[in-house]
Design an enzyme around this catalytic site. Sequence first.
Site, PDB file in Angstrom:
ATOM      1  N   HIS A  76       0.683  -1.265  -0.233  1.00  0.00           N
ATOM      2  CA  HIS A  76       0.628  -0.217  -0.048  1.00  0.00           C
ATOM      3  C   HIS A  76       0.955   1.286  -0.112  1.00  0.00           C
ATOM      4  CE1 HIS A  76      -4.143  -2.069   2.068  1.00  0.00           C
ATOM      5  NE2 HIS A  76      -3.401  -2.781   1.239  1.00  0.00           N
ATOM      6  N   TYR A 207      -8.537   4.520   8.807  1.00  0.00           N
ATOM      7  CA  TYR A 207      -8.795   4.261  10.396  1.00  0.00           C
ATOM      8  C   TYR A 207      -9.206   5.284  10.594  1.00  0.00           C
ATOM      9  CZ  TYR A 207      -4.292   2.010  11.313  1.00  0.00           C
ATOM     10  OH  TYR A 207      -2.645   1.662  11.495  1.00  0.00           O
ATOM     11  N   PRO A 298      -2.256  -1.057  19.473  1.00  0.00           N
ATOM     12  CA  PRO A 298      -2.215  -1.685  18.418  1.00  0.00           C
ATOM     13  C   PRO A 298      -2.525  -0.329  16.905  1.00  0.00           C
ATOM     14  CG  PRO A 298      -4.382  -2.002  19.484  1.00  0.00           C
ATOM     15  CD  PRO A 298      -3.492  -1.351  20.052  1.00  0.00           C
ATOM     16  N   LYS A 302       2.827  -0.793  15.478  1.00  0.00           N
ATOM     17  CA  LYS A 302       4.004  -1.159  15.840  1.00  0.00           C
ATOM     18  C   LYS A 302       4.368  -1.777  16.244  1.00  0.00           C
ATOM     19  CE  LYS A 302       5.421   3.264  13.868  1.00  0.00           C
ATOM     20  NZ  LYS A 302       6.020   2.678  12.661  1.00  0.00           N
ATOM     21  N   TYR A 390       5.332   6.297   9.976  1.00  0.00           N
ATOM     22  CA  TYR A 390       4.056   4.665  10.147  1.00  0.00           C
ATOM     23  C   TYR A 390       4.910   4.132   9.797  1.00  0.00           C
ATOM     24  CZ  TYR A 390      -0.457   2.479   9.487  1.00  0.00           C
ATOM     25  OH  TYR A 390      -1.023   1.492   9.564  1.00  0.00           O
TER      26      TYR A 390
END
Length: 414
Positions: A76, A207, A298, A302, A390
Amino acid sequence: MTVKQRTQVGIVGAGPAGLLLSHLLALGGVDSIVIEARSRAYCEARQRAGMLESTTVQLLRAVGLGRRLDAEGLEHDGIYLQFGGERHHVNFRELTGGRWVTIYAQTEIVKDLIRARTADRAALEFEVSETEVAGLDSDHPVLRYTDSAGQRHEVTCDAIAGCDGFHGICRPAIPRGGLRLVAERSYPYGWLGILAKAPPSTDEVIYCRHEDGFALHSMRTPEVGRLYLQVPADEDITRWPDDRIWDELQRRLGVPGWELQTGPILEKGITPMRSFVATPMQYRRMYLAGDAAHIVPPTGAKGLNLAVADVAALATALIRLLRDGNPALADAYSEHCLERVWRATHLAWWMTAMMHVVPGQDPFESALQLAQLRNLVTSRAAATMLAENYTGYAPLRYDPATRVVPTPLWPWVA
Ligand code: FAD
Ligand code: DHB
């Protein structure tokens, strides 16, 4: 009678941390044994993480674990951030100059690692019990366990790696005063996670901050979705029949013109959320790695990536110590890892605080969350900060020059 054995590194736990450590040590010519309390089938089926940083993917490829990952992983460019009924794409690849994330389930990484270690005839014992570590004040700590046939073993080691997760025995075995700092935070919510035979209704992970709580739409394959809902920390799963889960997911994740595809739920469970960091991550010749040393909530994915980063550093350090007689990296192991651990701890805490909503939340708190999210989708600087953290922050501390065994390309499937 106890069987006495000898190895260089005794590894407790066959999760991603313990298995990958054993693999990397073998490439550097260092022997190890991995002991695991659960069965192989249990370890291979335990549903957990799924989002890999590009740094993790690059390491797995570089050490011969990339074949299935490259064939089946879903690469992605970024993620969607959703709030106030709007969905925005954040393109990590563009913001970071090429870094990305890959969806490839932890179950698959564990299967690949077990297959690789087994093909290498590694010492890997499942279903052990009564695991103990002793002699931690010496240069030859001892690992004791009972194997699945009831035979007791005592393994003298040059180092022990505690890769036995948050509830393992290694961290509690550190003598009083051996841990300088145990930093902890609990959260008043958990995640209800489902694995469903339903094609993902999105091309990249969503998200979503919703007034009724967080929701996340991830996936495992083009046919299987992985989705999560924020629920109270002490929620009873029996209050969530399948129809209620799908209705709530559609309600929180819905935007005009978008429909969530549903299907049979294959698995569901609730994960509590916690931040935890033990310092230092070592006591003399016992080194903690992965969840044994730290836990993150979560949000931000990570946990698994940190476990990989720890053992990349630990393998290099132990090869230098045990093969080359140089203790510098082993002595600095904790200090080297904690920089990344705290960066990830901050990211996970920050994303969690920004995206979760508790009943009766202070309107000031809600306005701050929305202002922060708006900033992320309108400021390139803010989005770049998220993208860098990220996708993997700093390079891993793995030194490929430690290898004595050249990595043939996936010999176990050739
Ligand atoms: P583990 O995977 O926990 O492995 C430790 C191993 O040690 C286990 O196999 C255990 O059986 C074994 N063990 C324990 N005690 C002993 C003993 N006494 N003797 C022998 N063996 C022992 N992270 C994300 O990024 N995203 C997610 O969605 C996500 N979901 C999660 C859901 C759950 C329920 C949990 C618990 C974690 C989740 N995580 C998630 C975190 C991520 O999966 C972990 O960070 C990762 O598994 C860490 O790997 P590890 O090898 O350090 O520990
Ligand atoms: C997944 C898990 C996470 O915690 C996350 O932040 C993103 C994706 C997953 O399981 O796919």
